[in-house]
Design a protein around this motif. Structure first.
Motif, PDB file in Angstrom:
ATOM      1  N   ILE A   1      52.625  35.623   8.741  1.00  0.00           N
ATOM      2  CA  ILE A   1      53.091  34.554   7.919  1.00  0.00           C
ATOM      3  C   ILE A   1      52.232  35.220   6.346  1.00  0.00           C
ATOM      4  O   ILE A   1      52.411  34.490   4.796  1.00  0.00           O
ATOM      5  CB  ILE A   1      52.325  33.369   8.560  1.00  0.00           C
ATOM      6  CG1 ILE A   1      52.519  32.710   7.162  1.00  0.00           C
ATOM      7  CG2 ILE A   1      50.790  33.527   8.905  1.00  0.00           C
ATOM      8  CD1 ILE A   1      54.164  31.795   7.079  1.00  0.00           C
ATOM      9  N   VAL A   2      51.155  35.547   6.504  1.00  0.00           N
ATOM     10  CA  VAL A   2      50.290  36.163   5.055  1.00  0.00           C
ATOM     11  C   VAL A   2      51.580  37.164   4.358  1.00  0.00           C
ATOM     12  O   VAL A   2      51.932  36.402   3.062  1.00  0.00           O
ATOM     13  CB  VAL A   2      48.884  37.210   5.610  1.00  0.00           C
ATOM     14  CG1 VAL A   2      48.843  37.297   3.725  1.00  0.00           C
ATOM     15  CG2 VAL A   2      47.955  35.720   5.782  1.00  0.00           C
ATOM     16  N   MET A   3      52.631  37.991   4.884  1.00  0.00           N
ATOM     17  CA  MET A   3      52.895  38.782   3.916  1.00  0.00           C
ATOM     18  C   MET A   3      54.266  37.838   3.845  1.00  0.00           C
ATOM     19  O   MET A   3      54.535  38.305   3.200  1.00  0.00           O
ATOM     20  CB  MET A   3      53.381  40.391   5.233  1.00  0.00           C
ATOM     21  CG  MET A   3      51.853  40.704   5.707  1.00  0.00           C
ATOM     22  SD  MET A   3      51.429  41.377   3.921  1.00  0.00           S
ATOM     23  CE  MET A   3      52.447  42.219   2.649  1.00  0.00           C
ATOM     24  N   ALA A   4      54.898  36.727   4.838  1.00  0.00           N
ATOM     25  CA  ALA A   4      55.952  36.305   4.319  1.00  0.00           C
ATOM     26  C   ALA A   4      55.568  35.157   2.847  1.00  0.00           C
ATOM     27  O   ALA A   4      56.607  34.970   2.197  1.00  0.00           O
ATOM     28  CB  ALA A   4      56.114  35.388   5.762  1.00  0.00           C
ATOM     29  N   LEU A   5      54.729  34.696   3.744  1.00  0.00           N
ATOM     30  CA  LEU A   5      54.444  34.451   1.533  1.00  0.00           C
ATOM     31  C   LEU A   5      53.980  35.441   0.346  1.00  0.00           C
ATOM     32  O   LEU A   5      54.739  34.368  -0.618  1.00  0.00           O
ATOM     33  CB  LEU A   5      52.988  33.360   2.773  1.00  0.00           C
ATOM     34  CG  LEU A   5      52.302  32.324   3.074  1.00  0.00           C
ATOM     35  CD1 LEU A   5      51.192  31.780   3.192  1.00  0.00           C
ATOM     36  CD2 LEU A   5      53.790  31.307   2.347  1.00  0.00           C
ATOM     37  N   ILE A   6      53.482  36.385   1.121  1.00  0.00           N
ATOM     38  CA  ILE A   6      54.008  37.155  -0.469  1.00  0.00           C
ATOM     39  C   ILE A   6      55.292  37.391  -0.752  1.00  0.00           C
ATOM     40  O   ILE A   6      55.083  37.624  -1.689  1.00  0.00           O
ATOM     41  CB  ILE A   6      52.623  37.973  -0.109  1.00  0.00           C
ATOM     42  CG1 ILE A   6      51.189  37.981   0.333  1.00  0.00           C
ATOM     43  CG2 ILE A   6      52.664  39.580  -0.923  1.00  0.00           C
ATOM     44  CD1 ILE A   6      50.525  39.502   0.487  1.00  0.00           C
ATOM     45  N   GLY A   7      55.800  38.204   0.139  1.00  0.00           N
ATOM     46  CA  GLY A   7      57.094  37.995  -0.498  1.00  0.00           C
ATOM     47  C   GLY A   7      58.055  37.063  -1.057  1.00  0.00           C
ATOM     48  O   GLY A   7      58.819  36.800  -1.965  1.00  0.00           O
TER      49      GLY A   7
END
Length: 415
Positions: free
Chosen positions: A386-392
């Motif tokens: 979820i952290v990386m998906a939000l950055i994406g």
């Protein structure tokens, strides 16, 4: 995100019901019912009650996703664009209830049809971080996440059907490259319940506290940014709303959590979506002479999946159910409609689908398998996702204008 801009509206972003011609509505409804009956009968006859039950759960998931307009793409977009956190708070409610249900199921091994439920816990490494990042970008270009793509296709969204095709292609390419990515540095699978000594009770307490903190943070952000209010969709009253109306997000959150827990007890694993895309695409590639059996992804236990019929795959059966469930919901509501797709939107759909398909394979799942199922299983990789998906997502918002798509603005109303 309405059909007029790209696809079906997702969580917190709702579209007024479109009156359809009664005859057209009845025709679509009849087709959906007939297809569901034929497919369900075939599954029960050839695969048994367990697989038939999963098809039924898929129907309920699709029906719920459509009526609640429950998704992930617009929830992330609204939060990062204008500070509207209603969609993310619905996610926290969904995850809280799912964890409350998953903890005893996994702790005591509660399962039906002879299955022993297992948590979805995967390694955290380069592949997860890169894959989730790419998926976040793809969501914003493709007009939906994995679940959003399926229910929007069921609702008649032509752009998202193109996204689905790209999704399948990207999943196949990801399966092809699987060996390279999984050989990169990674931590071992870490369960917050089993790897830390907390147990399921302790891990549950920790995650519930985190969910509450995230929900409180979205409220704090909203007070600072004063985001536009989400307008409710005009809806019927009383029981008619079950068939012809929009459901509150909290209803969708509760139902999705319960259905995922039920999936865990019948399937033995949490709800997933994208592994079926890799299977479908790989079977097509094999039909054209590509020896996919030599790929690392299809080695070991997965090798047998290539030889089995599609209806023997639990994830595929559930995906078919989701599409048909959404189609039933759209037909009953009179909102099923197929529209012309502008060229730039079609291109965005292809790009978004490819990125999501590829990213999901690298990240051991999508917003459902990795984010929803992973966190509900108390897996650290779900939080990394979820952290990386939000950055994406943050990066993907910058790309949307290239394809003529707009992001929410503070002065806009969100409907």
């Amino acid at each position: 995100m309405s059909l007029s801009t790209h696809t079906q509206p997702l969580s917190g972003q709702r579209e007024p019901a479109r009156p359809g011609l009664p005859s057209a509505r009845i025709s679509v409804l009849g087709l959906a019912l007939l297809t569901a009956w034929i497919l369900g009968s075939a599954i029960l006859e050839t695969q048994g009650l367990s697989q038939g039950s999963l098809f039924g759960i898929g129907l309920l998931l699709g029906y719920t996703l459509y009526h609640a307009r429950f998704g992930f793409t617009s929830a992330f977009r609204q939060l990062l664009s204008v500070g509207q956190g209603a969609g993310l708070r619905a996610h926290m409610l969904m995850l809280s209830v799912a964890c409350l249900l998953f903890a005893p199921i996994l702790s005591f091994g509660i399962g039906f049809f002879g299955v022993t439920p297992e948590p979805y816990v995967s390694p955290v490494g380069v592949s997860v971080l890169v894959g989730a990042f790419l998926f976040g970008i793809g969501m914003q270009l493709g007009g939906g996440c994995a679940s959003g793509t399926l229910y929007a296709v069921g609702g008649g969204s032509a752009p998202v059907f193109i996204t689905l095709l790209g999704f399948i292609a990207g999943s196949v390419i990801g399966a092809w490259h699987w060996g390279f990515w999984t050989a990169l540095p990674a931590l071992p699978p870490i369960s917050l319940a089993e790897s830390t000594g907390l147990g399921y009770g302790g891990a549950l307490a920790v995650q519930l506290a985190v969910f509450a903190g995230i929900a409180g943070w979205t409220i704090w952000v909203a007070r600072r940014k004063n985001p536009p209010v989400i307008k409710p969709v005009p809806s019927g009253k009383g029981w008619i709303r079950v068939f012809r109306g929009a459901w509150p997000l909290w209803v969708g959150a509760l139902l999705l959590a319960g259905l995922n827990a039920l999936t865990l007890t019948i399937k033995g694993k949490p709800w997933g979506i994208t592994s079926a895309f890799a299977l479908w695409g790989s079977k097509v590639a094999a039909a054209f002479g590509v020896d996919v059996s030599q790929w690392a992804y299809w080695s070991g236990e997965k090798a047998a999946d290539l030889e089995k019929p599609i209806l023997a795959d639990p994830t595929s059966v559930m995906n078919f159910g989701i599409i048909l469930g959404a189609m039933l919901a759209a037909a009953a509501a009179g909102t099923y409609a197929i529209r012309k797709v502008p060229g730039r939107i079609a291109l965005a759909s292809v790009c978004g689908g490819l990125l999501m398909g590829y990213g999901a394979r690298l990240a051991y799942g999508c917003n459902i398998g990795a984010y929803f199922g992973g966190i509900a299983s108390f897996s650290l990789h779900g939080w990394a996702w979820i952290v990386m998906a939000l950055i994406g997502t943050f990066v993907g918002l910058r790309f949307r204008s290239l394809f003529g798509m707009k992001n929410p603005q503070p002065k806009d109303s969100v409907c």
